[in-house]
Design a protein around this motif. Structure first.
Motif, PDB file in Angstrom:
ATOM      1  N   ASN A 193       1.534 -18.007  19.249  1.00 30.63           N
ATOM      2  CA  ASN A 193       2.276 -19.106  18.599  1.00 30.63           C
ATOM      3  C   ASN A 193       2.310 -20.372  19.465  1.00 30.63           C
ATOM      4  N   PHE A 194       1.252 -20.618  20.178  1.00 28.23           N
ATOM      5  CA  PHE A 194       1.245 -21.754  21.106  1.00 28.23           C
ATOM      6  C   PHE A 194       0.953 -23.071  20.393  1.00 28.23           C
ATOM      7  N   PHE A 195      -0.100 -23.085  19.590  1.00 30.40           N
ATOM      8  CA  PHE A 195      -0.478 -24.323  18.908  1.00 30.40           C
ATOM      9  C   PHE A 195       0.191 -24.464  17.542  1.00 30.40           C
ATOM     10  N   VAL A 196       0.327 -23.366  16.837  1.00 30.16           N
ATOM     11  CA  VAL A 196       1.006 -23.373  15.540  1.00 30.16           C
ATOM     12  C   VAL A 196       1.854 -22.110  15.418  1.00 30.16           C
ATOM     13  N   LYS A 197       2.853 -22.170  14.561  1.00 30.45           N
ATOM     14  CA  LYS A 197       3.646 -20.976  14.288  1.00 30.45           C
ATOM     15  C   LYS A 197       2.834 -20.038  13.405  1.00 30.45           C
ATOM     16  N   SER A 198       2.770 -18.780  13.764  1.00 26.32           N
ATOM     17  CA  SER A 198       2.089 -17.791  12.940  1.00 26.32           C
ATOM     18  C   SER A 198       3.018 -16.616  12.687  1.00 26.32           C
ATOM     19  N   TYR A 199       2.787 -15.940  11.581  1.00 21.28           N
ATOM     20  CA  TYR A 199       3.578 -14.765  11.210  1.00 21.28           C
ATOM     21  C   TYR A 199       2.796 -13.529  11.628  1.00 21.28           C
ATOM     22  N   ASN A 200       3.320 -12.806  12.605  1.00 18.64           N
ATOM     23  CA  ASN A 200       2.581 -11.683  13.188  1.00 18.64           C
ATOM     24  C   ASN A 200       3.261 -10.332  13.004  1.00 18.64           C
ATOM     25  N   GLN A 201       4.579 -10.324  13.030  1.00 15.11           N
ATOM     26  CA  GLN A 201       5.339  -9.098  12.820  1.00 15.11           C
ATOM     27  C   GLN A 201       6.776  -9.487  12.505  1.00 15.11           C
ATOM     28  N   ASN A 202       7.523  -8.551  11.938  1.00 14.31           N
ATOM     29  CA  ASN A 202       8.924  -8.805  11.627  1.00 14.31           C
ATOM     30  C   ASN A 202       9.744  -7.554  11.918  1.00 14.31           C
ATOM     31  N   PRO A 203      10.126  -7.374  13.182  1.00 16.45           N
ATOM     32  CA  PRO A 203      10.894  -6.175  13.543  1.00 16.45           C
ATOM     33  C   PRO A 203      12.281  -6.137  12.909  1.00 16.45           C
ATOM     34  N   HIS A 204      12.725  -7.255  12.333  1.00 18.73           N
ATOM     35  CA  HIS A 204      14.048  -7.310  11.711  1.00 18.73           C
ATOM     36  C   HIS A 204      14.002  -7.013  10.213  1.00 18.73           C
ATOM     37  N   PHE A 205      12.832  -6.647   9.720  1.00 16.75           N
ATOM     38  CA  PHE A 205      12.726  -6.312   8.302  1.00 16.75           C
ATOM     39  C   PHE A 205      13.673  -5.140   8.004  1.00 16.75           C
ATOM     40  N   PRO A 206      14.441  -5.215   6.919  1.00 20.09           N
ATOM     41  CA  PRO A 206      15.489  -4.204   6.665  1.00 20.09           C
ATOM     42  C   PRO A 206      14.978  -2.792   6.386  1.00 20.09           C
ATOM     43  N   GLU A 207      13.735  -2.676   5.931  1.00 21.41           N
ATOM     44  CA  GLU A 207      13.188  -1.353   5.615  1.00 21.41           C
ATOM     45  C   GLU A 207      12.291  -0.844   6.740  1.00 21.41           C
ATOM     46  N   LYS A 208      12.097   0.463   6.786  1.00 22.31           N
ATOM     47  CA  LYS A 208      11.120   1.045   7.710  1.00 22.31           C
ATOM     48  C   LYS A 208       9.755   0.913   7.047  1.00 22.31           C
ATOM     49  N   ALA A 209       9.184  -0.279   7.192  1.00 20.45           N
ATOM     50  CA  ALA A 209       7.952  -0.595   6.475  1.00 20.45           C
ATOM     51  C   ALA A 209       6.984  -1.354   7.366  1.00 20.45           C
ATOM     52  N   VAL A 210       5.700  -1.245   7.031  1.00 22.58           N
ATOM     53  CA  VAL A 210       4.650  -2.024   7.683  1.00 22.58           C
ATOM     54  C   VAL A 210       3.828  -2.703   6.587  1.00 22.58           C
TER      55      VAL A 210
END
Length: 226
Positions: A22-39
């Motif tokens: 996320n140095f040059f732009v913001k990217s979406y890589n993971q979300n450990p705060h997602f409410p479900e046990k999901a990938v």
């Protein structure tokens, strides 16, 4: 002085080839705060003939995924591209040509690559793609400049099993499941011959471990299309 110059070049190289930083732009890589046990599952470099087998497996397990498509492949396989969308998966921009020279392109050329892929996707699939995954995960100031004009959201990953360069399905699968956590975003390639086999085994393991799967847009609560 020379050592400092080499260190600077090395630093820029590392930062430019790792979208997750996320140095040059913001990217979406993971979300450990997602409410479900999901990938979330994502596939790069299609659509290709092998994509159809992947779609069948995803249907069998009632799983939805994200497909980051190359524009020239959309043009070559329009019916497969439409089938991805028809089956409830999302599609994203992976540039028109997926050139290995990505890190050396001018911002104007990168802009053309992104726009051309968008235009083909809209013409063939009727979608205005909002998500972009840079080829090889390369993000630099020139890519940033192009994305500021297109407005795409950048989607990275946090699990990369290097399935495009590793021949062993067992090693690829092991890399995916070794430290699997909720909110992870898995990168695979639907143009690799072993992907279908790996995918089916992965989905069985996910079920055994009580993981559900969600689309990347749901994982990050963003819109896939404009």
């Amino acid at each position: 002085m020379l050592l400092i110059a080499f260190a600077y070049i090395f630093l820029i190289l590392v930062l430019s080839t790792n979208v997750q930083f996320n140095f040059f732009v913001k990217s979406y890589n993971q979300n450990p705060h997602f409410p479900e046990k999901a990938v979330a599952l994502s596939f790069d470099d299609g659509p290709v003939e092998n994509t159809l087998e992947i779609l069948k497996i995803l249907d069998r397990y009632e799983v939805k995924a994200a497909f980051f498509c190359i524009g020239r492949n959309i043009k070559k396989h329009p019916e497969i591209f439409r089938e991805i969308i028809k089956r409830g998966h999302i599609v994203g921009n992976h540039t028109y040509s997926h050139t290995r020279k990505m890190g050396f392109l001018r911002s104007k050329t990168i802009l053309k690559e992104i726009k051309k892929c968008d235009e083909i996707a809209e013409k063939i699939g009727g979608v205005k793609m909002n998500l972009f995954r840079p080829p090889f995960g390369i993000i630099n100031p020139k890519t940033k400049k192009a994305l500021q004009k297109t407005g795409h959201k950048v989607i990275g990953w946090n699990i990369r099993p290097y399935d495009a360069i590793t021949k062993s399905p067992e090693k690829i699968l092991e890399r995916i499941i070794k430290d699997l956590k909720k909110g992870d975003l898995i990168l695979l390639h639907d143009n690799m011959p072993n992907t279908a086999t790996i995918l089916e085994q992965l989905l069985v393991i996910l079920k055994q471990r009580n993981f559900s799967t969600v689309r990347a847009d749901k994982l990050f609560d963003i819109h896939a299309y404009n």
